[in-house]
Design a protein around this motif. Structure first.
Motif, mmCIF file in Angstrom:
data_model
loop_
_atom_site.group_PDB
_atom_site.id
_atom_site.type_symbol
_atom_site.label_atom_id
_atom_site.label_comp_id
_atom_site.label_asym_id
_atom_site.label_seq_id
_atom_site.Cartn_x
_atom_site.Cartn_y
_atom_site.Cartn_z
ATOM 1 N N PHE A 18 5.575 -1.434 6.905
ATOM 2 C CA PHE A 18 4.386 -1.461 6.087
ATOM 3 C C PHE A 18 3.503 -2.015 7.495
ATOM 4 O O PHE A 18 3.638 -3.232 7.906
ATOM 5 C CB PHE A 18 4.259 -2.379 4.969
ATOM 6 C CG PHE A 18 2.912 -2.505 4.356
ATOM 7 C CD1 PHE A 18 2.322 -1.844 3.484
ATOM 8 C CD2 PHE A 18 1.978 -3.674 4.831
ATOM 9 C CE1 PHE A 18 1.296 -1.657 2.682
ATOM 10 C CE2 PHE A 18 0.922 -3.829 3.959
ATOM 11 C CZ PHE A 18 0.371 -2.772 3.153
ATOM 12 N N VAL A 41 -1.451 5.518 8.361
ATOM 13 C CA VAL A 41 -0.035 5.280 8.550
ATOM 14 C C VAL A 41 0.524 5.314 7.181
ATOM 15 O O VAL A 41 -0.227 4.559 6.240
ATOM 16 C CB VAL A 41 0.331 4.128 9.424
ATOM 17 C CG1 VAL A 41 0.226 4.211 10.787
ATOM 18 C CG2 VAL A 41 -0.541 2.842 8.767
ATOM 19 N N GLU A 42 1.684 5.559 7.029
ATOM 20 C CA GLU A 42 2.249 5.452 5.626
ATOM 21 C C GLU A 42 3.763 5.460 6.040
ATOM 22 O O GLU A 42 4.092 5.357 7.244
ATOM 23 C CB GLU A 42 1.838 6.375 4.532
ATOM 24 C CG GLU A 42 1.597 7.884 5.053
ATOM 25 C CD GLU A 42 2.927 8.765 5.301
ATOM 26 O OE1 GLU A 42 3.626 8.264 5.780
ATOM 27 O OE2 GLU A 42 2.512 9.805 4.704
ATOM 28 N N MET A 43 4.686 5.609 4.982
ATOM 29 C CA MET A 43 5.969 5.517 5.051
ATOM 30 C C MET A 43 6.907 6.525 4.641
ATOM 31 O O MET A 43 8.149 6.468 4.460
ATOM 32 C CB MET A 43 6.569 4.226 4.305
ATOM 33 C CG MET A 43 5.632 2.793 4.695
ATOM 34 S SD MET A 43 5.988 1.362 4.015
ATOM 35 C CE MET A 43 7.722 0.971 4.719
ATOM 36 N N ALA A 50 -4.297 -5.958 4.910
ATOM 37 C CA ALA A 50 -3.661 -4.819 4.437
ATOM 38 C C ALA A 50 -2.763 -5.107 2.858
ATOM 39 O O ALA A 50 -3.064 -4.181 1.931
ATOM 40 C CB ALA A 50 -2.604 -4.067 5.467
ATOM 41 N N PHE A 110 -3.911 -3.382 -0.357
ATOM 42 C CA PHE A 110 -2.869 -2.418 -0.854
ATOM 43 C C PHE A 110 -2.701 -2.715 -2.307
ATOM 44 O O PHE A 110 -2.748 -1.959 -3.088
ATOM 45 C CB PHE A 110 -1.735 -2.215 -0.192
ATOM 46 C CG PHE A 110 -0.634 -1.347 -0.586
ATOM 47 C CD1 PHE A 110 -0.567 -0.109 -0.295
ATOM 48 C CD2 PHE A 110 0.471 -2.234 -1.396
ATOM 49 C CE1 PHE A 110 0.387 0.694 -1.004
ATOM 50 C CE2 PHE A 110 1.279 -1.417 -1.863
ATOM 51 C CZ PHE A 110 1.453 0.014 -1.615
HETATM 52 N N1 ADE Z 1 0.648 2.476 2.796
HETATM 53 C C1 ADE Z 1 -0.639 2.013 2.338
HETATM 54 N N2 ADE Z 1 -0.987 1.109 3.375
HETATM 55 C C2 ADE Z 1 -0.022 1.132 4.225
HETATM 56 C C3 ADE Z 1 0.192 0.327 5.467
HETATM 57 N N3 ADE Z 1 -0.660 -0.472 5.919
HETATM 58 N N4 ADE Z 1 1.352 0.594 6.198
HETATM 59 C C4 ADE Z 1 2.536 1.530 5.806
HETATM 60 N N5 ADE Z 1 2.159 2.285 4.755
HETATM 61 C C5 ADE Z 1 1.412 2.243 3.883
#
Ligand code: ADE
Length: 253
Positions: free
Chosen positions: A174, A194-196, A226, A230
């Protein structure tokens, strides 16, 4: 044709599962600690599943969708942190390609290359992504104002959201500090968000030759605020975007 839809968080698929139950009823198959909801949305066969967070979870779920449920297309929907210059909270990003920003098998393979596949980028499906683009534009034009209340828009500073199409970077991290976000941008100057999970799903879909698309709503700017942004976005807004765009997608087919 059966469409597989997966997301990392409950709120991102809850409304879709609710709509499925209302429209067609759903059969639930529990495999590998995940519930696969099989039913119809706007008359089209689909399987909706909460994959949970991260690349392993997403890859395992994508394989199950393909092997156990014979899905012919895969859509990942969820949130992302905006790192591209103009990618603001409340905007939407559709990936035309994705990379795993944390893949590093140097010096055996070039930085970010997926070993033995000879590539670091995985393209999403052009036709499926184009359909999602039409659905997103319709959602933003026709539905957005009613779906997201004025006070919620105000709280997140969302005016008229913009759709971006381009590179998404995925990793098991994250991203919540500007230095890390800038590090990813230094490696991938064109990255929008960016995401996962997205790149893991795109890799599996490449390996199984199944079209895939990645749709992400920007919940934060991958900076020091963030995690707060989020959490708030997930609780109050995420499902309106996800379900709103996908309902437009299904009704347009
Ligand atoms: N999904 C939403 N915000 C994110 C972030 N800052 N980093 C990784 N995945 C995310």
């Amino acid at each position: 044709m059966t469409i597989g839809i997966l997301a990392a968080m409950h709120d991102e698929v809850a409304d879709l599962i609710g709509a499925m139950i209302k429209q067609s009823g759903n059969q639930v198959h529990r495999i590998g600690m995940r519930d696969y909801h099989v039913g119809k949305l706007d008359g089209q066969s689909c399987v909706v599943v909460l994959a949970r967070i991260g690349k392993v979870a997403a890859a395992a779920t994508a394989v199950t969708l393909i092997r156990e449920f014979d899905v012919t297309e895969v859509i990942f929907t969820g949130l992302a942190g905006g790192i591209g210059r103009d990618v603001a909270i409340g905007n939407i990003v559709i990936a035309d390609r994705s990379v795993q920003h944390d893949m590093d098998v140097r010096p055996l393979f070039p930085h970010h290359e997926i070993p033995l596949l000879g590539r670091s980028e995985f393209a999403t499906d052009i036709a499926l992504s184009a359909e999602l683009k039409v659905a997103t534009e319709l959602f933003l034009k026709e539905d957005f104002q009613q779906s997201v209340a004025p006070e919620v828009r105000e709280a997140f500073g969302i005016k008229q959201p913009v759709l971006h199409i381009g590179l998404i970077a995925s990793g098991d991290q994250f991203v919540a500090d500007v230095e890390r976000a800038n590090g990813i941008l230094a490696d991938f100057p064109q990255a929008l968000a960016v995401e996962m999970e997205g790149a893991a799903v795109a890799q599996i879909c490449f390996e199984y030759d199944v079209p895939c698309a990645i749709l992400r709503t920007i919940s934060d700017r991958a900076d020091a605020s963030a995690h707060g942004d989020f959490g708030a976005f997930l609780a109050g807004v995420a499902s309106h975007y996800s379900a709103g765009v996908l309902r437009r997608f299904f009704s347009g087919r």
